[in-house]
Motif scaffolding. Structure first.
Motif, PDB file in Angstrom:
ATOM      1  N   GLU A  34      28.650 -33.387   2.496  1.00  0.00           N
ATOM      2  CA  GLU A  34      29.345 -33.355   3.790  1.00  0.00           C
ATOM      3  C   GLU A  34      28.609 -34.190   4.830  1.00  0.00           C
ATOM      4  OE1 GLU A  34      32.131 -32.809   6.646  1.00  0.00           O
ATOM      5  OE2 GLU A  34      32.316 -32.447   4.505  1.00  0.00           O
ATOM      6  N   ALA A  35      27.284 -34.115   4.838  1.00  0.00           N
ATOM      7  CA  ALA A  35      26.504 -34.919   5.784  1.00  0.00           C
ATOM      8  C   ALA A  35      26.711 -36.413   5.510  1.00  0.00           C
ATOM      9  CB  ALA A  35      25.024 -34.561   5.687  1.00  0.00           C
ATOM     10  N   ARG A  37      29.343 -37.784   4.040  1.00  0.00           N
ATOM     11  CA  ARG A  37      30.722 -38.107   4.405  1.00  0.00           C
ATOM     12  C   ARG A  37      30.831 -38.337   5.918  1.00  0.00           C
ATOM     13  NH1 ARG A  37      34.789 -35.411   6.487  1.00  0.00           N
ATOM     14  NH2 ARG A  37      36.928 -35.990   5.999  1.00  0.00           N
ATOM     15  N   GLU A  38      30.247 -37.455   6.704  1.00  0.00           N
ATOM     16  CA  GLU A  38      30.279 -37.605   8.161  1.00  0.00           C
ATOM     17  C   GLU A  38      29.565 -38.888   8.593  1.00  0.00           C
ATOM     18  OE1 GLU A  38      28.754 -34.065  10.013  1.00  0.00           O
ATOM     19  OE2 GLU A  38      30.302 -32.810   9.089  1.00  0.00           O
ATOM     20  N   GLU A  39      28.445 -39.179   7.950  1.00  0.00           N
ATOM     21  CA  GLU A  39      27.706 -40.391   8.285  1.00  0.00           C
ATOM     22  C   GLU A  39      28.526 -41.640   7.949  1.00  0.00           C
ATOM     23  OE1 GLU A  39      23.499 -42.654   7.296  1.00  0.00           O
ATOM     24  OE2 GLU A  39      23.773 -40.599   6.629  1.00  0.00           O
ATOM     25  N   MET A  40      29.176 -41.642   6.790  1.00  0.00           N
ATOM     26  CA  MET A  40      29.969 -42.804   6.392  1.00  0.00           C
ATOM     27  C   MET A  40      31.159 -43.010   7.326  1.00  0.00           C
ATOM     28  SD  MET A  40      28.334 -44.232   3.977  1.00  0.00           S
ATOM     29  CE  MET A  40      26.844 -43.599   4.741  1.00  0.00           C
ATOM     30  N   LYS A  77      18.215 -39.837  10.083  1.00  0.00           N
ATOM     31  CA  LYS A  77      18.946 -38.930  10.981  1.00  0.00           C
ATOM     32  C   LYS A  77      19.161 -37.550  10.389  1.00  0.00           C
ATOM     33  CE  LYS A  77      22.415 -42.162  11.195  1.00  0.00           C
ATOM     34  NZ  LYS A  77      23.701 -42.773  11.431  1.00  0.00           N
ATOM     35  N   HIS A  78      18.884 -37.399   9.093  1.00  0.00           N
ATOM     36  CA  HIS A  78      19.073 -36.090   8.452  1.00  0.00           C
ATOM     37  C   HIS A  78      17.750 -35.380   8.164  1.00  0.00           C
ATOM     38  CE1 HIS A  78      23.277 -37.070   7.939  1.00  0.00           C
ATOM     39  NE2 HIS A  78      22.944 -38.194   7.337  1.00  0.00           N
ATOM     40  N   ARG A  79      16.635 -35.960   8.577  1.00  0.00           N
ATOM     41  CA  ARG A  79      15.328 -35.411   8.180  1.00  0.00           C
ATOM     42  C   ARG A  79      15.055 -34.015   8.720  1.00  0.00           C
ATOM     43  NH1 ARG A  79      12.752 -39.863  11.448  1.00  0.00           N
ATOM     44  NH2 ARG A  79      12.775 -40.889   9.431  1.00  0.00           N
ATOM     45  N   ASP A  80      15.717 -33.628   9.788  1.00  0.00           N
ATOM     46  CA  ASP A  80      15.497 -32.285  10.341  1.00  0.00           C
ATOM     47  C   ASP A  80      16.385 -31.227   9.699  1.00  0.00           C
ATOM     48  OD1 ASP A  80      13.586 -33.322  12.048  1.00  0.00           O
ATOM     49  OD2 ASP A  80      14.978 -33.581  13.714  1.00  0.00           O
ATOM     50  N   LYS A  81      17.279 -31.653   8.808  1.00  0.00           N
ATOM     51  CA  LYS A  81      18.184 -30.709   8.146  1.00  0.00           C
ATOM     52  C   LYS A  81      17.481 -30.071   6.956  1.00  0.00           C
ATOM     53  CE  LYS A  81      22.408 -33.132   9.404  1.00  0.00           C
ATOM     54  NZ  LYS A  81      23.598 -33.814   8.926  1.00  0.00           N
ATOM     55  N   PHE A  83      16.734 -29.241   3.123  1.00  0.00           N
ATOM     56  CA  PHE A  83      16.692 -30.201   2.008  1.00  0.00           C
ATOM     57  C   PHE A  83      18.066 -30.397   1.373  1.00  0.00           C
ATOM     58  CE2 PHE A  83      15.865 -31.401  -2.436  1.00  0.00           C
ATOM     59  CZ  PHE A  83      15.158 -32.580  -2.214  1.00  0.00           C
ATOM     60  N   ASP A  84      18.821 -29.330   1.162  1.00  0.00           N
ATOM     61  CA  ASP A  84      20.131 -29.444   0.514  1.00  0.00           C
ATOM     62  C   ASP A  84      21.178 -30.122   1.390  1.00  0.00           C
ATOM     63  OD1 ASP A  84      19.246 -28.377  -1.831  1.00  0.00           O
ATOM     64  OD2 ASP A  84      20.309 -26.467  -1.635  1.00  0.00           O
ATOM     65  N   ALA A  85      20.875 -30.364   2.654  1.00  0.00           N
ATOM     66  CA  ALA A  85      21.820 -31.039   3.555  1.00  0.00           C
ATOM     67  C   ALA A  85      21.412 -32.487   3.818  1.00  0.00           C
ATOM     68  CB  ALA A  85      21.919 -30.275   4.873  1.00  0.00           C
ATOM     69  N   ARG A  86      20.357 -32.943   3.152  1.00  0.00           N
ATOM     70  CA  ARG A  86      19.885 -34.323   3.327  1.00  0.00           C
ATOM     71  C   ARG A  86      20.370 -35.158   2.142  1.00  0.00           C
ATOM     72  NH1 ARG A  86      13.895 -32.617   4.146  1.00  0.00           N
ATOM     73  NH2 ARG A  86      13.666 -34.268   2.600  1.00  0.00           N
TER      74      ARG A  86
END
Length: 142
Positions: A34-35, A37-40, A77-81, A83-86
């Motif tokens: 999902e992360a 997909r949102e980034e793309m 931009k996902h480093r603070d999420k 692990f499973d959301a990166r």
């Protein structure tokens, strides 16, 4: 009647094309998928805005947008999420490499555009979009 026949043929060919999708499946945890997909989707909007700015002669603005949204400045931009959301750590290495190449290409474009070098920026723009094409042509998440 012809329109219905053409629509049916198009649907059949589309179904066949989907059945023959030879792209590599990148299995990511649902949150990472999902992360990504949102980034793309955000990247797609950014590319459209960059092209719009270039067409309007706003070269420096296009460069600034490219760097902040797509360039190396946008990495991590996902480093603070959790692990499973990166997305990055779950991608196949070659897919991750294409993504990194895209960030580098965006920064190269951005540097030329920010300098106001429209011709060089235009020459570098296909390198930026080629990374997108290479990844989407080679990988899928579903």
């Amino acid at each position: 009647m012809k329109v219905k026949a053409l629509a049916l043929m198009a649907a059949l060919f589309a179904g066949q094309a989907l059945a023959e999708d030879h792209r590599q499946l990148a299995t990511l945890p649902p949150a990472a998928k999902e992360a990504l997909r949102e980034e793309m989707l955000g990247n797609l909007l950014a590319i459209n805005e960059i092209l719009t700015l270039m067409a309007a002669g706003k070269v420096k603005e296009a460069g600034q947008l490219a760097e902040t949204t797509l360039g190396q400045s946008a990495q991590g931009k996902h480093r603070d999420k959790p692990f499973d959301a990166r997305p990055g750590p779950h991608m196949p290495p070659a897919m991750h490499g294409i993504g990194n190449d895209g960030h580098v290409a965006a920064s190269e474009f951005a540097r030329a555009a920010i300098r106001g070098d429209r011709e060089q920026a235009l020459a570098l723009l296909p390198k930026l979009t080629s990374a997108c094409v290479a990844c989407h042509y080679s990988y899928r998440t579903r």
